[in-house]
Design a protein around this motif. Structure first.
Motif, PDB file in Angstrom:
ATOM      1  N   LEU A  26     -24.310  50.273   5.193  1.00  0.00           N
ATOM      2  CA  LEU A  26     -24.643  51.595   4.558  1.00  0.00           C
ATOM      3  C   LEU A  26     -25.058  53.089   6.022  1.00  0.00           C
ATOM      4  CD1 LEU A  26     -24.744  54.412   2.868  1.00  0.00           C
ATOM      5  CD2 LEU A  26     -26.925  53.832   2.426  1.00  0.00           C
ATOM      6  N   LEU A  27     -26.020  51.559   6.814  1.00  0.00           N
ATOM      7  CA  LEU A  27     -26.211  53.401   8.094  1.00  0.00           C
ATOM      8  C   LEU A  27     -25.499  52.619   8.713  1.00  0.00           C
ATOM      9  CD1 LEU A  27     -30.589  51.750   8.358  1.00  0.00           C
ATOM     10  CD2 LEU A  27     -29.425  53.950   7.127  1.00  0.00           C
ATOM     11  N   TYR A  28     -25.097  51.565   8.891  1.00  0.00           N
ATOM     12  CA  TYR A  28     -23.619  51.645  10.143  1.00  0.00           C
ATOM     13  C   TYR A  28     -23.183  52.750   9.840  1.00  0.00           C
ATOM     14  CZ  TYR A  28     -19.732  49.844  13.407  1.00  0.00           C
ATOM     15  OH  TYR A  28     -18.987  49.469  14.023  1.00  0.00           O
ATOM     16  N   THR A  29     -22.071  52.873   8.218  1.00  0.00           N
ATOM     17  CA  THR A  29     -21.335  53.773   8.133  1.00  0.00           C
ATOM     18  C   THR A  29     -21.806  55.644   8.182  1.00  0.00           C
ATOM     19  OG1 THR A  29     -20.949  52.639   6.062  1.00  0.00           O
ATOM     20  CG2 THR A  29     -19.576  54.706   5.848  1.00  0.00           C
ATOM     21  N   LEU A  30     -23.023  55.026   7.849  1.00  0.00           N
ATOM     22  CA  LEU A  30     -23.746  56.403   8.099  1.00  0.00           C
ATOM     23  C   LEU A  30     -23.364  56.874  10.333  1.00  0.00           C
ATOM     24  CD1 LEU A  30     -26.979  56.437   5.927  1.00  0.00           C
ATOM     25  CD2 LEU A  30     -24.757  58.412   5.854  1.00  0.00           C
ATOM     26  N   ALA A  31     -24.273  56.276  10.766  1.00  0.00           N
ATOM     27  CA  ALA A  31     -24.143  56.251  11.933  1.00  0.00           C
ATOM     28  C   ALA A  31     -22.640  57.128  12.107  1.00  0.00           C
ATOM     29  CB  ALA A  31     -24.413  55.205  12.541  1.00  0.00           C
ATOM     30  N   LYS A  32     -21.697  56.039  12.290  1.00  0.00           N
ATOM     31  CA  LYS A  32     -20.434  55.993  12.640  1.00  0.00           C
ATOM     32  C   LYS A  32     -19.697  57.224  11.775  1.00  0.00           C
ATOM     33  CE  LYS A  32     -20.739  52.831  15.499  1.00  0.00           C
ATOM     34  NZ  LYS A  32     -19.901  53.508  16.843  1.00  0.00           N
ATOM     35  N   LYS A  33     -19.786  58.687  11.710  1.00  0.00           N
ATOM     36  CA  LYS A  33     -19.675  59.466  11.064  1.00  0.00           C
ATOM     37  C   LYS A  33     -17.689  59.747  10.783  1.00  0.00           C
ATOM     38  CE  LYS A  33     -23.599  62.916  12.047  1.00  0.00           C
ATOM     39  NZ  LYS A  33     -24.069  62.389  10.740  1.00  0.00           N
ATOM     40  N   ASP A  34     -17.448  59.549  12.111  1.00  0.00           N
ATOM     41  CA  ASP A  34     -15.770  60.105  12.210  1.00  0.00           C
ATOM     42  C   ASP A  34     -14.966  58.329  11.539  1.00  0.00           C
ATOM     43  OD1 ASP A  34     -15.711  62.156  12.960  1.00  0.00           O
ATOM     44  OD2 ASP A  34     -15.115  60.756  14.936  1.00  0.00           O
ATOM     45  N   LEU A  35     -16.150  56.900  11.140  1.00  0.00           N
ATOM     46  CA  LEU A  35     -15.796  55.799  10.063  1.00  0.00           C
ATOM     47  C   LEU A  35     -14.426  56.201   9.008  1.00  0.00           C
ATOM     48  CD1 LEU A  35     -16.119  52.668  10.929  1.00  0.00           C
ATOM     49  CD2 LEU A  35     -16.936  52.706   8.930  1.00  0.00           C
ATOM     50  N   GLY A  36     -13.163  55.407   8.851  1.00  0.00           N
ATOM     51  CA  GLY A  36     -12.602  55.274   8.634  1.00  0.00           C
ATOM     52  C   GLY A  36     -11.564  56.543   7.530  1.00  0.00           C
TER      53      GLY A  36
END
Length: 252
Positions: A111-121
């Motif tokens: 979850l933290l990784y997804t939040l940190a990488k705002k352009d992810l996905g």
């Protein structure tokens, strides 16, 4: 009353599961609540007898609107099925307590990784050429398939994250692809549990109809609102999984 409760739970589980996975977070607790004295294996088997149809229906619906990468998905589905059987067999040999306590922290990191990488996905830019993509997806399918057979919670979400982070898919394409792989892992787990007599088919068939209805509705919503919407639902479901798995591991 029990038929109504499990049917509504299966409908909502199918809706959520078709978008980002995590339907078991809804349906499994509902089954344990309605049938508190039933063997856990029977409830898990009955859950899979419904969810396998919902994920299959979502796969069919997505495939009409999303360009599925069949050259990689079909061999990966076979690997995911084999992984689920291997994981279920491993569960009979090794207790899963260590993984139960580790899972909330794995989900939190995700979850933290997804939040940190705002352009992810947000953009669909596959990272590999055809043959390499098939190899990587087979590895993803097998590893997460083993996890689903051995333990299970959050399998669909793990598939989506792996496809977004490793394979370069956007959240919508990752969700579509994850449905096929999750169908095969569900099928592997269901086959093993059914052979051991751990499925209530009379409940499972009714729940399957409700799960398919919820799945078709969820797929329509995901296709209508796109990758950004799926990303938000993904983060909400992973947050709920963190709370649920942490409670089960440390407080229950």
């Amino acid at each position: 009353m029990e038929w109504l409760v499990i049917s509504l739970a299966s409908l909502f589980a199918g809706f959520v599961d078709s978008i980002v996975g995590g339907g078991g977070l809804i349906l499994v607790p509902a089954l344990f609540s309605v049938f508190p004295g039933a063997p856990a294996a029977t409830l898990f088997g009955t859950n899979k007898s419904a969810s396998v149809w919902g994920t299959a229906a979502a796969t069919a619906q997505f495939s009409r609107r999303v360009q599925m990468r069949w050259h990689a998905l079909l061999p990966a589905a076979a690997c995911a099925f084999a992984g689920a059987l291997a994981g279920a067999w491993g569960l009979t040999l090794v207790p899963g307590e260590f993984l139960r306590k580790l899972l909330p922290f794995i989900l939190l990191a995700l979850l933290l990784y997804t939040l940190a990488k705002k352009d992810l996905g947000r953009h669909h830019t596959p990272n590999f050429a055809a043959r390499a993509e098939a190899g990587v997806m087979c590895a993803v399918g097998f590893v997460i398939g083993v996890y689903d057979g051995f333990f299970g919670p959050g399998t669909g979400s793990f598939f989506i994250f792996a496809m977004v982070r490793v394979l370069g898919y956007d959240f919508l394409n990752a969700s579509a692809s994850a449905k096929l792989l999750n169908t095969t892992t569900n099928l592997g787990g269901l086959l093993l549990l059914a052979l051991k007599g751990h499925v209530w088919w009379h409940y499972g068939l009714v729940m399957a109809v409700a799960n398919i209805a919820g799945s078709l509705l969820g797929t329509r919503v995901a296709l209508k609102y796109g990758a950004g919407f799926v990303r938000k639902v993904f983060m909400a479901v992973v947050s709920a999984l963190i709370l649920k798995t942490a409670y089960d591991a440390f407080l229950k």
